[in-house]
Design a protein around this motif. Structure first.
Motif, PDB file in Angstrom:
ATOM      1  N   MET A 154      -6.674  -2.093   4.170  1.00  0.00           N
ATOM      2  CA  MET A 154      -6.892  -3.417   3.591  1.00  0.00           C
ATOM      3  C   MET A 154      -8.348  -3.777   3.907  1.00  0.00           C
ATOM      4  O   MET A 154      -8.743  -3.763   5.073  1.00  0.00           O
ATOM      5  N   MET A 193      -6.254  -4.287  -1.207  1.00  0.00           N
ATOM      6  CA  MET A 193      -5.901  -3.007  -0.562  1.00  0.00           C
ATOM      7  C   MET A 193      -6.561  -1.900  -1.370  1.00  0.00           C
ATOM      8  O   MET A 193      -6.726  -2.021  -2.586  1.00  0.00           O
ATOM      9  N   LEU A 251       0.839  -1.199   0.000  1.00  0.00           N
ATOM     10  CA  LEU A 251       0.000   0.000   0.000  1.00  0.00           C
ATOM     11  C   LEU A 251       0.878   1.253   0.000  1.00  0.00           C
ATOM     12  O   LEU A 251       0.718   2.146  -0.834  1.00  0.00           O
TER      13      LEU A 251
END
Ligand code: PHE
Length: 499
Positions: A444, A460, A394
């Motif tokens: 997430m 994500m 991420l």
């Protein structure tokens, strides 16, 4: 023969026997010397006149030179004063100066030239005039008065006057014009002024008329109004750039309704129906019939997740869940509704990992308008579906994304969303104020979101504010500078988004 008007005038005024200067012609014709010069050169190129050039020096008295020409040179005045007050012997300087009525810098000028020109000497504060000297033979004084009378003066004394800044010399080229034999012939045959035109037409080209006309000159320095053409709003330009960057990173674009069922906007996201954000004062509800087209089995799985949770150790909210409430329509408060539609398979069918999707679309919130909040703004929504994703994926994705816009100082702060675990807010530093400003929210997706949608791997996801990205890129600090009636038109006109 047809010639431009100014050339006809010059040709008629010129003589075959007596040379005339350009200045004389200009004066006689009442036209500007530059225009006459241009016409003369064109006529010469056509062989109708000849031009001879001589370089002439003109000498002009400066203001100081003129003053001395009228009142006498300072050294001469000093000498005369010395003769007046003394009898040829040495006289105290102060006394002579007082009698001379010289003042200020002229005293120094007088003293420095006095001895040089043989008017006497200066000896320990005393002035000793030379009894044999005579100002009548002063060449400089004579030259000054000759110049004042418009007479010419010989070179050596001029150099001296020039070094004393009493005269300036100019060199100029004098052009004299004579009619040639061709010129005389042309006049006898008759010369007419050609028509002046400002636009060349196709007809003039085909008929050959263009050769006989005179074109008016363009004034390329004339003031012209600034034309502000229409252009794409910088927000739109930036949105396009964001799309390019995300497509370049392997993402596909999502599309979907601005007004959507609460089911897609909130219920799929495991947002409890009694969540404060779902009350009537936070959403823009629409008075339209509820949404019919929602898969029944999906509704069932979402209801069950809300009531009992998912998996063995999951736990739902156990509060009542109303299907009518879920089908009611409102303006979307985020574009995560699109992510739900795509992840569920409802839009493009069942998706196999890995997948990457994004949208850059408008969202609507009942916020209070202020420098950093609008009631409608653009969200950069996105998600990645893959096996075994982590928070590092991420963060890496954001770092890559923002670096395309020159933003490298991104900070992450743990956060809470009902639909993601873990969750992170993103902050960036404002280039002008140095303040950290919130630029997005991410995380997430939870099991409670993914299981009912039928997704078995990790996802994500994020929602980033396009307007905040713009603030970091261009440094403005009030979002209303680019939106609405208070917008800064110069900023909008002048800012170009670099692609
Ligand atoms: N929907 C969130 C918001 O509007 C953004 C978000 C999307 C956060 C997806 C996490 C996952 O702030």
């Amino acid at each position: 023969m047809r010639l431009p008007e100014s050339q006809v005038a010059v040709l008629n005024a010129a003589s075959a026997t007596d040379e005339q200067t350009i200045e004389q012609l200009a004066e006689e014709l009442g036209i500007k010397p530059e225009t006459v010069t241009g016409a003369v050169f064109d006529l010469r190129d056509d062989g109708l006149v000849s031009v001879s050039e001589t370089v002439e020096e003109t000498v002009e008295l400066t203001d100081e030179g003129e003053e001395y020409a009228e009142e006498g040179l300072p050294e001469v005045r000093l000498f005369r004063a010395a003769l007046d007050v003394g009898d040829g012997d040495s006289i105290p300087m102060g006394q002579v100066i007082g009698a001379s009525s010289l003042a200020g810098p002229q005293v120094d000028i007088a003293l420095s030239n006095f001895a040089r020109k043989g008017y006497g000497r200066i000896d320990s504060g005393e002035l000793v005039p030379d009894a044999d000297a005579s100002p009548d033979g002063d060449e400089e004084a004579a030259a000054l008065s000759a110049l004042l009378d418009g007479e010419s003066v010989d070179g050596d004394v001029l150099d001296q006057l020039e070094s004393r800044n009493l005269v300036v010399r100019h060199e100029s080229t004098i052009r004299s014009v004579l009619l040639t034999d061709e010129g005389v012939d042309a006049l006898m045959m008759g010369v007419e002024a050609a028509e002046t035109v400002s636009r060349l037409t196709p007809e003039m080209l085909t008929s050959g008329e263009w050769q006989d006309v005179e074109f008016t000159e363009y004034n390329v320095e004339a003031d012209a109004p600034v034309v502000q053409g229409g252009k794409k709003h910088i927000l739109r330009q930036t949105a396009d750039r964001v799309k390019d960057v995300l497509v370049g990173m392997g993402f596909s674009e999502m599309e979907g309704p601005h007004a959507d069922a609460d089911f897609w906007i909130n219920d799929c996201l495991f947002m409890p129906q009694d969540h404060p954000a779902r009350t009537h004062w936070d959403r823009f509800a629409l008075d339209v019939p509820p949404m019919e087209d929602i898969p029944e089995d999906l509704i069932e799985r979402v209801r069950s997740a809300h009531l009992e949770g998912v998996g063995d150790d999951g736990d739902g909210y156990h509060s009542p869940w109303s299907e009518d409430f879920a089908r009611a329509i409102a303006l979307r408060g985020h574009t995560t509704s699109l992510s739900m539609r795509y992840l569920s398979g409802h839009e493009v069918g069942e998706l196999e990992p890995p997948q990457r999707y994004f949208s850059v679309e408008k969202v609507y919130r009942n916020d209070t308008l202020d420098p950093t909040h609008l009631l409608e703004f653009y969200q950069i929504e996105g998600w990645v579906m893959a096996e075994d994703l982590s928070v590092r994926d991420l963060m890496g994705t954001f770092e890559e994304f923002y670096s395309h816009f020159g933003i490298t100082d991104i900070q992450f702060k743990p956060h809470y969303n009902p639909y993601t675990e873990p969750s992170f807010e993103l902050f960036g530093r404002h280039p002008e104020t140095g303040e950290l400003i919130e630029i997005g929210n991410s995380g997430m997706f939870r099991e409670e979101v993914l299981r009912p949608l039928g997704v078995e791997c990790d996802v994500m996801a994020w929602g980033l504010a396009l307007e905040r990205l713009l603030m970091l890129m261009y440094g403005f600090d009030d979002i209303r500078d680019v939106h609405g009636t208070l917008c800064d038109l110069d900023l909008l006109r002048e800012t170009e988004v670099i692609r």
